[in-house]
Design a protein around this motif. Sequence first.
Motif, PDB file in Angstrom:
ATOM      1  N   THR A 193      52.438  30.210  22.576  1.00 20.95           N
ATOM      2  CA  THR A 193      52.179  31.001  23.777  1.00 20.95           C
ATOM      3  C   THR A 193      52.299  30.148  25.026  1.00 20.95           C
ATOM      4  N   VAL A 194      52.617  30.826  26.129  1.00 19.55           N
ATOM      5  CA  VAL A 194      52.530  30.256  27.478  1.00 19.55           C
ATOM      6  C   VAL A 194      51.323  30.916  28.135  1.00 19.55           C
ATOM      7  N   LEU A 195      50.409  30.106  28.654  1.00 25.16           N
ATOM      8  CA  LEU A 195      49.146  30.619  29.188  1.00 25.16           C
ATOM      9  C   LEU A 195      49.008  30.258  30.663  1.00 25.16           C
ATOM     10  N   ILE A 196      48.846  31.273  31.529  1.00 26.37           N
ATOM     11  CA  ILE A 196      48.647  31.050  32.959  1.00 26.37           C
ATOM     12  C   ILE A 196      47.432  31.861  33.392  1.00 26.37           C
ATOM     13  N   GLY A 197      46.360  31.168  33.757  1.00 26.92           N
ATOM     14  CA  GLY A 197      45.119  31.837  34.129  1.00 26.92           C
ATOM     15  C   GLY A 197      44.704  31.494  35.551  1.00 26.92           C
ATOM     16  N   VAL A 198      44.274  32.506  36.297  1.00 27.01           N
ATOM     17  CA  VAL A 198      43.805  32.335  37.673  1.00 27.01           C
ATOM     18  C   VAL A 198      42.292  32.518  37.702  1.00 27.01           C
ATOM     19  N   TYR A 199      41.594  31.621  38.404  1.00 30.18           N
ATOM     20  CA  TYR A 199      40.140  31.710  38.490  1.00 30.18           C
ATOM     21  C   TYR A 199      39.691  31.559  39.944  1.00 30.18           C
ATOM     22  N   GLU A 200      38.503  32.049  40.240  1.00 34.13           N
ATOM     23  CA  GLU A 200      37.908  31.877  41.567  1.00 34.13           C
ATOM     24  C   GLU A 200      37.280  30.493  41.648  1.00 34.13           C
ATOM     25  N   ARG A 201      37.628  29.752  42.667  1.00 29.76           N
ATOM     26  CA  ARG A 201      37.147  28.376  42.779  1.00 29.76           C
ATOM     27  C   ARG A 201      35.656  28.308  43.107  1.00 29.76           C
ATOM     28  N   ASP A 202      35.124  29.319  43.793  1.00 34.50           N
ATOM     29  CA  ASP A 202      33.711  29.254  44.162  1.00 34.50           C
ATOM     30  C   ASP A 202      32.783  29.714  43.030  1.00 34.50           C
ATOM     31  N   THR A 203      33.247  30.619  42.178  1.00 33.16           N
ATOM     32  CA  THR A 203      32.406  31.121  41.084  1.00 33.16           C
ATOM     33  C   THR A 203      32.823  30.577  39.721  1.00 33.16           C
ATOM     34  N   GLY A 204      34.077  30.133  39.584  1.00 30.51           N
ATOM     35  CA  GLY A 204      34.587  29.700  38.292  1.00 30.51           C
ATOM     36  C   GLY A 204      34.964  30.831  37.367  1.00 30.51           C
ATOM     37  N   VAL A 205      34.988  32.056  37.875  1.00 29.78           N
ATOM     38  CA  VAL A 205      35.270  33.228  37.038  1.00 29.78           C
ATOM     39  C   VAL A 205      36.773  33.474  36.956  1.00 29.78           C
ATOM     40  N   PRO A 206      37.342  33.648  35.756  1.00 29.76           N
ATOM     41  CA  PRO A 206      38.769  33.956  35.618  1.00 29.76           C
ATOM     42  C   PRO A 206      39.063  35.400  36.021  1.00 29.76           C
ATOM     43  N   VAL A 207      40.108  35.605  36.828  1.00 31.95           N
ATOM     44  CA  VAL A 207      40.356  36.937  37.389  1.00 31.95           C
ATOM     45  C   VAL A 207      41.746  37.501  37.118  1.00 31.95           C
TER      46      VAL A 207
END
Length: 374
Positions: A193-207
């Motif tokens: 798999t190719v995995l690309i995940g975006v997260y919020e830098r202030d909360t650390g939550v993946p979005v």
Amino acid sequence: MSADEGSEPNLLRVLINCAEKAANISRTCRSNEELLALLVQEKSGVEANARFDHDFKTLADVLIQETIKHEVGGLFPAMQESILGEESPNFTNKLGESVTIAVGADEQETAACLEAVLSGYEGAARALASDVHRVVTFASEKLGEIPDLPEELDYANLGIWIDPIDATAEYISGDTMFTDFPGITSTGLDCVTVLIGVYERDTGVPVIGVVAQPFGEKLEENVYSSSMFWGVCLPALQAHNCNFEARDENRRLGIFSSSEQSDILQRFLDLGYEFAFSAGAGHKALKVITHEVDVYLLSKGSTFKWDTCAPQAILRALGGQVLDYAASVAEQKALPLTYLVEDSDSDWKRNAGGIIAVRNVDVVEELLAKLADQ
């Protein structure tokens, strides 16, 4: 704050196209004779450093990682310094020269950089550079409708974790073995798999998450197309293309690494679960996303942020989650993984407590109670 002063491109669409470009590069590495010869060459001891100090599969990883950084960073400058990956871009070639893999302004510049590492394999370097600079737009009826992202999205508060080629051993060997469950492989290209995940830098939550299988659909012998999965879980938007029916409501199925502890497996047996064993953290998480298994558990701390960020974002969009195994069992409540950037001297990149991935969080309470039994 937008990606630029005018209208910004759609970040989700950009990431999907990046994942497809990564898939193209990975397929080129297996279809080009020069590249495949490098890919499968076994090197050990002194011989391992005869050509350069990283093996070729690492070069493929780095090239994909740097290509995604180049594309996303160019379109979203506010995110440029927060695009993180597994690999260092620095190599030492056979002449002892230090070379940093970087995507150039054009195909010729990138090819020249790759030739400095792949001495004697200029054709292979040019083939890779061609894929890096090719304009790619992924299209499939299974992709679904790509939603507009909220106008108020703060790109400066977003970071990205990239795993360019998850399950590299499977990628190199290419050998496929099937489990006892139709559609679930234990080894082989399907696990890549190719995995690309975006997260919020202030909360650390993946979005936002994108998971691609470069070898998802076999068209003919040695010819493949991608399977692509995405999800968005923002306060103002939840969307995904993962509408899959559960395999069988009367059967419980967990997926594990073949090295999982026997006492943990026994506790799943006690709860009526059947087992599938498979390679690749991204692949196993994807089986939860596609509703083919109910839970993926790994008790060891052998996955990293780049393995889980993308699948977790998709699972959140589905109402599921990826939890910290050890912390959740100890506290007897669901404690999700987070992605806050910490002291670089610590082991913060590792999911040290292990993981539990579920699409239906309703199963978590029973699992945690059973896993706490001694």
